[in-house]
Design a protein around this motif. Structure first.
Motif, PDB file in Angstrom:
ATOM      1  N   SER A   1       0.865  -1.193   0.000  1.00  0.00           N
ATOM      2  CA  SER A   1       0.000   0.000   0.000  1.00  0.00           C
ATOM      3  C   SER A   1       0.894   1.233   0.000  1.00  0.00           C
ATOM      4  O   SER A   1       2.124   1.123   0.157  1.00  0.00           O
ATOM      5  CB  SER A   1      -0.893   0.021   1.248  1.00  0.00           C
ATOM      6  OG  SER A   1      -0.109   0.277   2.395  1.00  0.00           O
ATOM      7  N   ALA A   2       0.269   2.392  -0.104  1.00  0.00           N
ATOM      8  CA  ALA A   2       1.038   3.641  -0.022  1.00  0.00           C
ATOM      9  C   ALA A   2       1.581   3.830   1.387  1.00  0.00           C
ATOM     10  O   ALA A   2       2.719   4.262   1.574  1.00  0.00           O
ATOM     11  CB  ALA A   2       0.154   4.822  -0.415  1.00  0.00           C
ATOM     12  N   THR A   3       0.766   3.493   2.375  1.00  0.00           N
ATOM     13  CA  THR A   3       1.216   3.648   3.761  1.00  0.00           C
ATOM     14  C   THR A   3       2.396   2.738   4.046  1.00  0.00           C
ATOM     15  O   THR A   3       3.360   3.123   4.727  1.00  0.00           O
ATOM     16  CB  THR A   3       0.057   3.336   4.740  1.00  0.00           C
ATOM     17  OG1 THR A   3      -1.048   4.168   4.397  1.00  0.00           O
ATOM     18  CG2 THR A   3       0.446   3.584   6.179  1.00  0.00           C
TER      19      THR A   3
ATOM     20  N   VAL B   1      -0.880  15.900  -2.815  1.00  0.00           N
ATOM     21  CA  VAL B   1      -2.318  16.215  -2.858  1.00  0.00           C
ATOM     22  C   VAL B   1      -2.957  15.542  -1.643  1.00  0.00           C
ATOM     23  O   VAL B   1      -2.946  14.318  -1.547  1.00  0.00           O
ATOM     24  CB  VAL B   1      -2.960  15.666  -4.155  1.00  0.00           C
ATOM     25  CG1 VAL B   1      -4.473  15.768  -4.091  1.00  0.00           C
ATOM     26  CG2 VAL B   1      -2.433  16.401  -5.369  1.00  0.00           C
ATOM     27  N   PRO B   2      -3.476  16.315  -0.703  1.00  0.00           N
ATOM     28  CA  PRO B   2      -4.064  15.703   0.487  1.00  0.00           C
ATOM     29  C   PRO B   2      -5.335  14.917   0.155  1.00  0.00           C
ATOM     30  O   PRO B   2      -5.961  15.152  -0.877  1.00  0.00           O
ATOM     31  CB  PRO B   2      -4.388  16.892   1.384  1.00  0.00           C
ATOM     32  CG  PRO B   2      -3.729  18.064   0.784  1.00  0.00           C
ATOM     33  CD  PRO B   2      -3.527  17.773  -0.666  1.00  0.00           C
ATOM     34  N   THR B   3      -5.696  14.058   1.086  1.00  0.00           N
ATOM     35  CA  THR B   3      -6.864  13.207   0.858  1.00  0.00           C
ATOM     36  C   THR B   3      -8.170  13.993   0.980  1.00  0.00           C
ATOM     37  O   THR B   3      -9.178  13.628   0.402  1.00  0.00           O
ATOM     38  CB  THR B   3      -6.816  12.029   1.856  1.00  0.00           C
ATOM     39  OG1 THR B   3      -7.599  10.982   1.364  1.00  0.00           O
ATOM     40  CG2 THR B   3      -7.268  12.397   3.249  1.00  0.00           C
ATOM     41  N   ASN B   4      -8.142  15.089   1.722  1.00  0.00           N
ATOM     42  CA  ASN B   4      -9.375  15.810   2.051  1.00  0.00           C
ATOM     43  C   ASN B   4      -9.401  17.244   1.583  1.00  0.00           C
ATOM     44  O   ASN B   4     -10.001  18.108   2.226  1.00  0.00           O
ATOM     45  CB  ASN B   4      -9.601  15.782   3.560  1.00  0.00           C
ATOM     46  CG  ASN B   4     -10.051  14.420   4.001  1.00  0.00           C
ATOM     47  OD1 ASN B   4     -10.991  13.858   3.459  1.00  0.00           O
ATOM     48  ND2 ASN B   4      -9.339  13.863   4.941  1.00  0.00           N
TER      49      ASN B   4
ATOM     50  N   CYS C   1       0.332   9.759  -3.145  1.00  0.00           N
ATOM     51  CA  CYS C   1      -0.745   8.768  -3.246  1.00  0.00           C
ATOM     52  C   CYS C   1      -1.927   9.281  -4.075  1.00  0.00           C
ATOM     53  O   CYS C   1      -2.503   8.552  -4.862  1.00  0.00           O
ATOM     54  CB  CYS C   1      -1.184   8.424  -1.835  1.00  0.00           C
ATOM     55  SG  CYS C   1      -2.302   7.060  -1.759  1.00  0.00           S
ATOM     56  N   GLN C   2      -2.271  10.564  -3.872  1.00  0.00           N
ATOM     57  CA  GLN C   2      -3.432  11.109  -4.583  1.00  0.00           C
ATOM     58  C   GLN C   2      -3.054  11.826  -5.879  1.00  0.00           C
ATOM     59  O   GLN C   2      -3.935  12.267  -6.608  1.00  0.00           O
ATOM     60  CB  GLN C   2      -4.200  12.097  -3.684  1.00  0.00           C
ATOM     61  CG  GLN C   2      -4.910  11.467  -2.499  1.00  0.00           C
ATOM     62  CD  GLN C   2      -6.114  10.607  -2.888  1.00  0.00           C
ATOM     63  OE1 GLN C   2      -6.402  10.391  -4.066  1.00  0.00           O
ATOM     64  NE2 GLN C   2      -6.801  10.094  -1.896  1.00  0.00           N
ATOM     65  N   SER C   3      -1.773  11.998  -6.136  1.00  0.00           N
ATOM     66  CA  SER C   3      -1.405  12.739  -7.348  1.00  0.00           C
ATOM     67  C   SER C   3      -1.030  11.823  -8.511  1.00  0.00           C
ATOM     68  O   SER C   3      -1.316  12.139  -9.674  1.00  0.00           O
ATOM     69  CB  SER C   3      -0.280  13.733  -7.059  1.00  0.00           C
ATOM     70  OG  SER C   3       0.782  13.123  -6.391  1.00  0.00           O
TER      71      SER C   3
ATOM     72  N   ARG D   1      -4.407   1.953  -6.571  1.00  0.00           N
ATOM     73  CA  ARG D   1      -5.874   1.868  -6.737  1.00  0.00           C
ATOM     74  C   ARG D   1      -6.588   3.192  -6.966  1.00  0.00           C
ATOM     75  O   ARG D   1      -7.772   3.198  -7.278  1.00  0.00           O
ATOM     76  CB  ARG D   1      -6.497   1.196  -5.506  1.00  0.00           C
ATOM     77  CG  ARG D   1      -6.531   2.080  -4.270  1.00  0.00           C
ATOM     78  CD  ARG D   1      -7.164   1.391  -3.079  1.00  0.00           C
ATOM     79  NE  ARG D   1      -7.240   2.244  -1.927  1.00  0.00           N
ATOM     80  CZ  ARG D   1      -6.255   2.500  -1.091  1.00  0.00           C
ATOM     81  NH1 ARG D   1      -5.065   1.966  -1.289  1.00  0.00           N
ATOM     82  NH2 ARG D   1      -6.433   3.292  -0.053  1.00  0.00           N
ATOM     83  N   LYS D   2      -5.920   4.330  -6.764  1.00  0.00           N
ATOM     84  CA  LYS D   2      -6.641   5.608  -6.820  1.00  0.00           C
ATOM     85  C   LYS D   2      -6.645   6.128  -8.259  1.00  0.00           C
ATOM     86  O   LYS D   2      -7.083   5.420  -9.149  1.00  0.00           O
ATOM     87  CB  LYS D   2      -6.045   6.566  -5.803  1.00  0.00           C
ATOM     88  CG  LYS D   2      -6.242   6.040  -4.363  1.00  0.00           C
ATOM     89  CD  LYS D   2      -5.704   6.966  -3.322  1.00  0.00           C
ATOM     90  CE  LYS D   2      -5.794   6.373  -1.932  1.00  0.00           C
ATOM     91  NZ  LYS D   2      -7.169   6.291  -1.409  1.00  0.00           N
ATOM     92  N   PHE D   3      -6.167   7.345  -8.472  1.00  0.00           N
ATOM     93  CA  PHE D   3      -6.286   7.919  -9.823  1.00  0.00           C
ATOM     94  C   PHE D   3      -5.507   7.124 -10.882  1.00  0.00           C
ATOM     95  O   PHE D   3      -5.734   7.296 -12.069  1.00  0.00           O
ATOM     96  CB  PHE D   3      -5.839   9.385  -9.812  1.00  0.00           C
ATOM     97  CG  PHE D   3      -6.814  10.299  -9.118  1.00  0.00           C
ATOM     98  CD1 PHE D   3      -7.893  10.843  -9.818  1.00  0.00           C
ATOM     99  CD2 PHE D   3      -6.686  10.604  -7.770  1.00  0.00           C
ATOM    100  CE1 PHE D   3      -8.805  11.683  -9.197  1.00  0.00           C
ATOM    101  CE2 PHE D   3      -7.594  11.436  -7.124  1.00  0.00           C
ATOM    102  CZ  PHE D   3      -8.662  11.979  -7.848  1.00  0.00           C
TER     103      PHE D   3
HETATM  104  C1  PLP Z   1      -2.727  11.469   0.546  1.00  0.00           C
HETATM  105  C2  PLP Z   1      -2.786  10.019   0.925  1.00  0.00           C
HETATM  106  N1  PLP Z   1      -1.684   9.408   1.362  1.00  0.00           N
HETATM  107  C3  PLP Z   1      -1.681   8.123   1.714  1.00  0.00           C
HETATM  108  C4  PLP Z   1      -2.816   7.372   1.668  1.00  0.00           C
HETATM  109  C5  PLP Z   1      -2.777   5.955   2.125  1.00  0.00           C
HETATM  110  O1  PLP Z   1      -2.874   5.067   1.065  1.00  0.00           O
HETATM  111  P1  PLP Z   1      -3.030   3.502   1.367  1.00  0.00           P
HETATM  112  O2  PLP Z   1      -4.408   3.328   1.908  1.00  0.00           O
HETATM  113  O3  PLP Z   1      -2.781   2.846   0.056  1.00  0.00           O
HETATM  114  O4  PLP Z   1      -2.011   3.145   2.376  1.00  0.00           O
HETATM  115  C6  PLP Z   1      -4.014   7.944   1.224  1.00  0.00           C
HETATM  116  C7  PLP Z   1      -5.258   7.175   1.175  1.00  0.00           C
HETATM  117  O5  PLP Z   1      -6.337   7.677   1.084  1.00  0.00           O
HETATM  118  C8  PLP Z   1      -3.988   9.310   0.840  1.00  0.00           C
HETATM  119  O6  PLP Z   1      -5.099   9.924   0.412  1.00  0.00           O
END
Ligand code: PLP
Length: 392
Positions: free
Chosen positions: A81-83, A159-162, A188-190, A211-213
């Motif tokens: 995952s990104a995390t 790019v933040p998630t929110n 992750c979001q860009s 999985r995102k964009f």
């Molecule tokens: C900006 C950002 N970083 C990191 C993550 C974490 O990604 P992952 O759930 O693949 O670990 C997200 C997930 O929404 C995110 O929006």
């Protein structure tokens, strides 16, 4: 861009109005087939044997991801995952008590939690730089802080998630280069919606998901590791046999490439799926995607102005395709669920997922829409009609 052609390459576009690309986008059919076919192949010939027989395709997946972000294959590690990618990078930095991580108020929730965990365990400090009045990091201010606190690491979410905010990661990278500071970027979001070029950003680490964009499968992400970070012999805290060779009873030698940051075990169907998604994105063209996405964002926000109860809370000079809506005096989760009845996918977000930003904006909860290039204005019109009815 031939949107109809692109939509015909993703069957689910016919049945779902998907405005949750910041959650997990719809996979193009070719990505889905790649994942399914590989799993079938594993069942037929055996898991290890499948990886051996399809090694060229696995290598091609690394090449596709490297190309996507303008990196070399040796600098790419795949993660779950990104995390996972982010924490591997973070764990490789040898923090001493008193070291400082310089980050932003809009960084991702799990990144902030990881910083606090490091703070608890190693006595480091975390310094959050606020956004300026325009809504993004002020580069002159950031430089002043760097000079004052001499951070060990600069960590910025592109790019933040929110929020629709796009942070100036290239300008921040220039500062990190100037002051020779390790630089970790959460892309992750860009990735998949904006140009992400590690040469231009000049980062040491960059983490992302599939999985995102990017429109790949769930359950896989990647980490870029710079030549500088590799030469510094940075290694993840819990390195496994993929990253190191057991050379004597009491020693191991590091693998030279970014594979040092991987685990040995992988779901290779996802590896191939992410590779195909990366190649698909490059073929569609990131500049085309950026242009089309801007058209969709502008259309969506202009149409939203007709609905008085909804407030677009994004402020930033550069906006991505994440659109956050505050709908006061309504149960936002219930609205998201009602939209499901019309096959419209959006996302719910609570104050705790962007604690600093939402507290400043006085937002308790919000509805997130994240249209992507394969969405249409007609779908936006349909959403506007339905949300107007729900909020009548
Ligand atoms: C900006 C950002 N970083 C990191 C993550 C974490 O990604 P992952 O759930 O693949 O670990 C997200 C997930 O929404 C995110 O929006």
């Amino acid at each position: 861009m031939d949107i109809n052609q692109l939509r015909s390459e993703t069957k689910s576009c016919n049945t779902t109005i998907h405005f949750n690309n910041a959650g997990a986008a719809l996979m193009p059919d070719v990505v889905l087939q790649t994942v399914q076919n590989y799993t079938t192949f594993e069942a037929e010939v055996g898991g290890y044997e499948a990886a051996y027989l399809r090694d060229n395709e696995i290598k091609a997946a690394y090449a596709a991801v490297a190309r996507l972000i303008n990196a070399k294959v040796e600098n790419i590690a795949f993660t779950s995952s990104a995390t996972d990618a982010y924490n591997r990078a973070l764990s490789s930095i040898i923090f001493q008590s008193g070291d400082v991580i310089l980050t932003t108020e809009s960084d991702y929730i799990s990144n902030h939690i990881a910083f606090m965990a490091l703070q608890k365990r190693f006595g480091i400090f975390v310094h959050n730089v606020p956004n300026n009045a325009e809504g993004e990091i002020d580069i002159a201010d950031f430089e002043r802080v760097i000079k004052k606190i001499n951070p060990k690491l600069v960590a910025v979410t592109h790019v933040p998630t929110n929020s629709g905010l796009v942070q100036p990661v290239i300008a921040i990278g220039e500062l990190c280069k100037k002051y020779d500071i390790l630089y970790l970027v959460d892309a992750c979001q860009s990735v998949g919606q904006l140009e992400v070029d590690v040469e231009k950003i000049h980062c040491d680490f960059l983490s992302a998901t599939s999985r995102k964009f990017l429109r790949g499968p769930r359950g896989i992400g990647f980490l870029y590791v710079s030549d500088k970070a590799l030469a510094l012999n940075l290694e993840p805290l819990f390195i496994d046999l993929a990253g190191a060779i057991w050379t004597s009873e009491k020693s191991y030698t590091l693998i030279k490439t970014a594979k040092r940051f991987e685990d040995w075990e992988f779901n290779y169907s996802l590896v191939l799926g992410m590779g195909v998604a990366a190649a698909y994105c490059v073929e569609v063209g990131i500049k085309n995607i950026e242009n089309q996405n801007k058209i969709l964002r502008d259309y969506l926000t202009s149409q939203l102005q007709t609905i008085k109860k909804v407030k677009d809370i994004d402020i930033a000079p550069h906006l991505s395709n994440i659109v956050m809506l505050q709908i006061e005096n309504y149960d936002v989760l219930a609205i998201r669920n009602k939209l499901y009845d019309f096959k419209i996918n959006t996302a719910y977000s609570h104050r705790t997922s962007a604690l600093i930003d939402y507290t400043k904006k006085n937002v308790q909860e919000a509805l997130r829409l994240s249209p992507h290039y394969y969405n249409t204005k007609q779908e936006i019109d349909f959403f506007i009609e339905k949300i107007a009815t729900i909020l009548h």
